[in-house]
Enzyme design. Structure first.
Site, PDB file in Angstrom:
ATOM      1  N   ILE A  11       0.838  -1.204   0.000  1.00 59.01           N
ATOM      2  CA  ILE A  11       0.000   0.000   0.000  1.00 59.01           C
ATOM      3  C   ILE A  11       0.870   1.251   0.000  1.00 59.01           C
ATOM      4  O   ILE A  11       0.640   2.187  -0.775  1.00 59.01           O
ATOM      5  CB  ILE A  11      -0.982  -0.014   1.185  1.00 59.01           C
ATOM      6  N   TRP A  14       2.432   1.852  -3.493  1.00 62.79           N
ATOM      7  CA  TRP A  14       1.552   2.302  -4.559  1.00 62.79           C
ATOM      8  C   TRP A  14       0.850   3.613  -4.251  1.00 62.79           C
ATOM      9  O   TRP A  14       0.507   4.357  -5.165  1.00 62.79           O
ATOM     10  CB  TRP A  14       0.567   1.204  -4.935  1.00 62.79           C
ATOM     11  N   GLU A  15       0.620   3.916  -3.008  1.00 62.08           N
ATOM     12  CA  GLU A  15       0.008   5.207  -2.670  1.00 62.08           C
ATOM     13  C   GLU A  15       1.033   6.330  -2.746  1.00 62.08           C
ATOM     14  O   GLU A  15       0.695   7.442  -3.113  1.00 62.08           O
ATOM     15  CB  GLU A  15      -0.622   5.161  -1.274  1.00 62.08           C
ATOM     16  N   GLY A  16       2.279   6.033  -2.388  1.00 63.66           N
ATOM     17  CA  GLY A  16       3.311   7.062  -2.383  1.00 63.66           C
ATOM     18  C   GLY A  16       3.169   7.961  -1.162  1.00 63.66           C
ATOM     19  O   GLY A  16       2.078   8.163  -0.647  1.00 63.66           O
TER      20      GLY A  16
END
Length: 196
Positions: A11, A14-16
């Site tokens: 998570i 991919w969220e950064g």
């Protein structure tokens, strides 16, 4: 059940991480690892700044909502990796979409391969296939099928594959392009600032 470390890393990847508040592709104020005021405290305001440790704490708090949504929908016991992959999907597409997903339906029916393959269906934003979503869904599928967290092999997105914003149903291609450009700029900044 709680999201395991492999799921949290997926998570985060991919969220950064953004330590200064920004508006996402549809104008929602966001900070940390995809946190918005809709997820709960803290309320995100223009100019807000947080530390990486605060972002991790906010993410842990936010995950509770998605862990509860996934847990309450399951009719069989998942492995830690299966649960983490489903929480990641739920976090990205929202509880309402997750509850209607083929991932959930197939998992509850005992079709583990079918559930894993169904992650790949969630690759669109604004009706368009986005490579970032394709890549994220493949990473979630890999985690879902992994026998152990070590087998999941969580890889951080490369700068040319920016962190993906949440899919936005019904928004025009302009919003999708703006969001993709903002995510790309964030990924490039994170690469150079964070030394990734």
């Amino acid at each position: 059940m709680k999201t395991n470390l492999a799921g949290i890393e997926l998570i985060k990847a991919w969220e950064g991480l953004r330590t200064t508040a920004y508006q996402d592709s549809v104008g929602v104020w966001t900070i940390g690892y995809g946190h918005t005021s809709m997820a709960g405290e803290p309320k995100v305001t223009p100019g807000m700044r947080i530390t990486p440790d605060q972002a991790t704490a906010i993410l842990a708090n936010d995950l509770g909502k998605y862990e509860s949504a996934v847990s309450s929908a399951l009719k069989r016991t998942p492995t830690g990796n299966q649960f983490a992959a489903m929480v990641s999907l739920c976090f990205n597409v929202g509880p309402g979409n997750f509850l209607k997903s083929s991932v959930l339906t197939r998992f509850n029916a005992g079709d583990m391969q079918g559930a894993a393959d169904a992650f790949l269906m969630w690759d669109k934003a604004g009706g368009k296939v986005l490579q970032g979503l394709v890549n994220r869904r493949e990473a979630e599928r890999k985690l879902f099928l992994a026998a152990s967290s070590a087998d999941a092999g969580i890889e951080h997105p490369k700068p040319e594959t920016p962190p993906v914003t949440r899919p936005v149903a019904g928004k025009g291609i302009g919003a999708v392009i703006v969001g993709a450009l903002m995510a790309l700029a964030a990924a490039i900044a994170a690469y150079f600032i964070g030394g990734k």
